[in-house]
Write a protein that holds these residues in place. Structure first.
Motif, mmCIF file in Angstrom:
data_model
loop_
_atom_site.group_PDB
_atom_site.id
_atom_site.type_symbol
_atom_site.label_atom_id
_atom_site.label_comp_id
_atom_site.label_asym_id
_atom_site.label_seq_id
_atom_site.Cartn_x
_atom_site.Cartn_y
_atom_site.Cartn_z
ATOM 1 N N THR A 83 0.840 -1.203 0.000
ATOM 2 C CA THR A 83 0.000 0.000 0.000
ATOM 3 C C THR A 83 0.870 1.246 0.000
ATOM 4 O O THR A 83 0.573 2.221 -0.716
ATOM 5 C CB THR A 83 -0.928 0.006 1.230
ATOM 6 N N TYR A 84 1.941 1.232 0.771
ATOM 7 C CA TYR A 84 2.852 2.375 0.779
ATOM 8 C C TYR A 84 3.495 2.571 -0.592
ATOM 9 O O TYR A 84 3.600 3.694 -1.089
ATOM 10 C CB TYR A 84 3.932 2.191 1.850
ATOM 11 N N ASP A 85 3.904 1.475 -1.210
ATOM 12 C CA ASP A 85 4.555 1.554 -2.522
ATOM 13 C C ASP A 85 3.605 2.084 -3.597
ATOM 14 O O ASP A 85 3.976 2.929 -4.415
ATOM 15 C CB ASP A 85 5.065 0.172 -2.949
ATOM 16 N N ASN A 86 2.365 1.576 -3.598
ATOM 17 C CA ASN A 86 1.404 1.941 -4.644
ATOM 18 C C ASN A 86 0.777 3.312 -4.429
ATOM 19 O O ASN A 86 0.343 3.958 -5.381
ATOM 20 C CB ASN A 86 0.305 0.889 -4.737
ATOM 21 N N ARG A 87 0.673 3.700 -3.180
ATOM 22 C CA ARG A 87 0.166 5.031 -2.819
ATOM 23 C C ARG A 87 -1.214 5.298 -3.428
ATOM 24 O O ARG A 87 -1.449 6.311 -4.081
ATOM 25 C CB ARG A 87 1.168 6.106 -3.244
ATOM 26 N N ASN A 88 -2.133 4.369 -3.173
ATOM 27 C CA ASN A 88 -3.505 4.501 -3.683
ATOM 28 C C ASN A 88 -4.503 4.461 -2.534
ATOM 29 O O ASN A 88 -4.222 3.927 -1.462
ATOM 30 C CB ASN A 88 -3.835 3.353 -4.651
ATOM 31 N N ASP A 89 -5.695 5.015 -2.791
ATOM 32 C CA ASP A 89 -6.771 4.900 -1.807
ATOM 33 C C ASP A 89 -7.283 3.467 -1.761
ATOM 34 O O ASP A 89 -7.455 2.819 -2.802
ATOM 35 C CB ASP A 89 -7.930 5.829 -2.175
ATOM 36 N N ILE A 90 -7.516 2.960 -0.562
ATOM 37 C CA ILE A 90 -8.143 1.653 -0.358
ATOM 38 C C ILE A 90 -9.240 1.846 0.676
ATOM 39 O O ILE A 90 -8.980 2.342 1.773
ATOM 40 C CB ILE A 90 -7.124 0.598 0.133
ATOM 41 N N ASP A 91 -10.430 1.464 0.328
ATOM 42 C CA ASP A 91 -11.576 1.700 1.203
ATOM 43 C C ASP A 91 -11.326 1.152 2.607
ATOM 44 O O ASP A 91 -10.940 -0.003 2.771
ATOM 45 C CB ASP A 91 -12.823 1.044 0.600
ATOM 46 N N LYS A 92 -11.519 1.988 3.594
ATOM 47 C CA LYS A 92 -11.391 1.654 5.014
ATOM 48 C C LYS A 92 -9.983 1.228 5.411
ATOM 49 O O LYS A 92 -9.775 0.627 6.474
ATOM 50 C CB LYS A 92 -12.404 0.580 5.413
ATOM 51 N N TYR A 93 -8.975 1.534 4.572
ATOM 52 C CA TYR A 93 -7.602 1.132 4.897
ATOM 53 C C TYR A 93 -6.572 2.225 4.601
ATOM 54 O O TYR A 93 -5.660 2.436 5.404
ATOM 55 C CB TYR A 93 -7.247 -0.144 4.130
#
Length: 517
Positions: free
Chosen positions: A440-450
């Motif tokens: 998630t840090y690498d991709n730097r995208n929104d993830i619902d509730k995360y």
């Protein structure tokens, strides 16, 4: 898994089991944190001794001489000592080798004073050498005259002889794979002692999964880091973990606690880091900056949470001046961050574990936080971790990631607080959960509730308050209640109750009538 890795894993597991068994069986009534200094010190001494033995075998491979014979030869001795000392940074004479001490113990000719002489000789051998500072005082915490080992020399000798003989039975080969196994087993022991040390454990050990998280973040995109720095290095586990993910040129660190400082130096050496590849100092990082003016490719730390510190004169210090405010006397969290940023180079990455209060506390901390975001634009990510991951404290923590010369003004927020594996005493991050954070840090995208990438405008709208729930909504909406259905169920339940009550009254009446007959 390859055969080599399978063998390594088996060796590692067996060594870890045996070492902890030895530590548990032999410490008796001694506090675990005290006995730690003896068993880890002796393991380290054996490591140094075996390195000398292996090196000498190579030196004398073409000569029909043993180490003892070569050392006894006046014409050979000086050159032999110089060669070993130049290569190792220290020297151990044949009479003080671990195997010689073990032979004495087996022959019933061992006493603790002989061990003390051997240990002292290692440190003496480094005097005047470039390694002197790195070896000075390494064994100071292994007090062989302590009455905790026994009231008499004979009692102390008997206990240490048991430890020697138990350690002598362990297979500690010295090819590259085996050194890794031994280093990891040594760190395993540190972790086990931490688990038994209560609140004091946080002073010297960062749980492995947290070390991995910080190490992976700061090493991302680097085949090699010339330098890695930890201003509150503890036992050195964080520094070493960075080396698991990229090649590290040199390690730098500072540690306040003298015992932990010694443990950290031993740990580096036990993991195959040569003395000339690290520079670590003992002292209060915020008071005495031994690396003043130096900047590093990566900076990692798990500093003491909300520690007290001396703010007097600190605004004259280059590390703190530009912020216009110092961290409160009772909470040094941002002081450590300011110190670390001063030592981070323009292309480096810094990751630090802190309590959640740094995200939202106001007053001076609010001013410092705003400056870091608005003026310097160095805060890259905020990662919320689960509670009870660390020894000695159950509070939830956060990882702050900093970078200089960022191309964007947004900040990534990750809420990993609810994803953990529950343990008996501490919670733990599984490999899968750790991987999710890093990805998630690498991709730097929104993830619902995360996860959410917050713009500068969002940060300003929240008045620079970085409390994670303001940016990552984890609220789970409950299903709407069908009142009509609930009312229907209540009516049915009332009817069922009335029916049962009528049946009960009828049964009671029958019992009364039978009794009267």
């Amino acid at each position: 898994m390859s055969d080599t890795h399978t063998v390594q894993a088996t060796q590692q597991a067996e060594l870890q089991r045996r070492l902890w068994s030895i530590a548990s069986d032999l410490r008796g009534n001694m506090d675990a944190s005290e006995f730690r200094n003896y068993i880890l010190g002796l393991i380290f001494y054996r490591f140094l001794s075996d390195r000398v033995s292996e090196y000498v075998k190579g030196l004398l491979s073409n000569d029909d001489l043993t180490f003892a014979e070569a050392y006894a030869d006046d014409e050979v001795r000086d050159e032999l000592v110089a060669d070993i000392t130049n290569a190792m940074g220290f020297f151990i004479a044949p009479e003080y080798l671990f195997e010689t001490l073990v032979a004495s113990a087996q022959a019933g000719d061992f006493d603790v004073e002989k061990l003390q002489t051997a240990v002292n000789a290692v440190q003496t051998s480094t005097i005047g050498e470039s390694s002197e500072e790195d070896f000075r005082g390494l064994f100071d915490d292994m007090d062989l005259n302590s009455t905790r080992l026994g009231n008499t020399v004979a009692e102390r000798s008997a206990l240490m002889q048991k430890v020697l003989l138990n350690l002598a039975d362990l297979d500690m080969g010295h090819d590259e794979v085996q050194i890794d196994v031994l280093g990891d087993a040594y760190e395993y022991l540190i972790g086990q002692f931490a688990a038994n040390a209560g609140k004091k454990a946080g002073e010297f050990y960062t749980p492995q999964q947290i070390s991995k998280l910080l190490a992976r973040i700061v090493s991302k995109g680097h085949d090699k880091l010339q330098s890695v720095y930890d201003p509150t290095m503890g036992s050195g586990s964080l520094l070493l973990r960075v080396g698991d993910y990229t090649t590290v040129g040199n390690y730098y660190g500072q540690e306040l606690n003298r015992t932990t400082y010694n443990l950290g130096r031993m740990n580096l050496l036990m993991h195959g880091v040569n003395y000339n590849q690290f520079s670590v100092q003992q002292g209060d990082t915020l008071e005495i900056d031994y690396f003043e003016g130096q900047q590093f490719d990566a900076v990692v730390a798990n500093p003491p949470y909300s520690a007290k510190w001396n703010t007097e004169g600190k605004l004259d210090d280059e590390r703190f001046r530009k912020y216009g405010k110092t961290a409160p006397k009772s909470k040094a969290d941002f002081a450590f961050v300011q110190h670390m940023l001063a030592h981070l180079n323009s292309n480096g990455t810094m990751a630090v574990v802190l309590p959640h209060g740094v995200l939202f506390r106001g007053a001076a901390e609010g001013v410092i936080r705003r400056y870091m975001i608005e003026q310097d634009n160095v805060l890259d990510a905020v990662i919320g971790l689960p509670a009870n991951l660390f020894f000695g404290t159950s509070i939830p923590t956060t990882v702050l990631v900093f970078k200089k010369n960022r191309a964007t003004q947004d900040i990534l927020f990750i809420d990993a607080s609810s994803e953990f594996e529950k343990g008996k005493n501490q919670n733990n991050l599984t490999d899968q959960q750790l991987e999710k954070i890093v990805t998630t840090y690498d991709n730097r995208n929104d993830i619902d509730k995360y996860a959410h990438v917050a713009s500068r405008d969002e940060i300003i709208e929240n008045d620079y308050n970085l409390n994670i729930p303001r940016y990552v909504d984890t609220f789970e909406e409950e299903e709407p209640i069908d009142l009509a259905e609930v009312n229907k169920e209540l009516v049915e339940i009332d009817a069922e109750i009335a029916k049962l009550e009528a049946e009960f009254e009828a049964m009671a009446a029958d019992l009364v009538e039978t009794s009267e007959e």
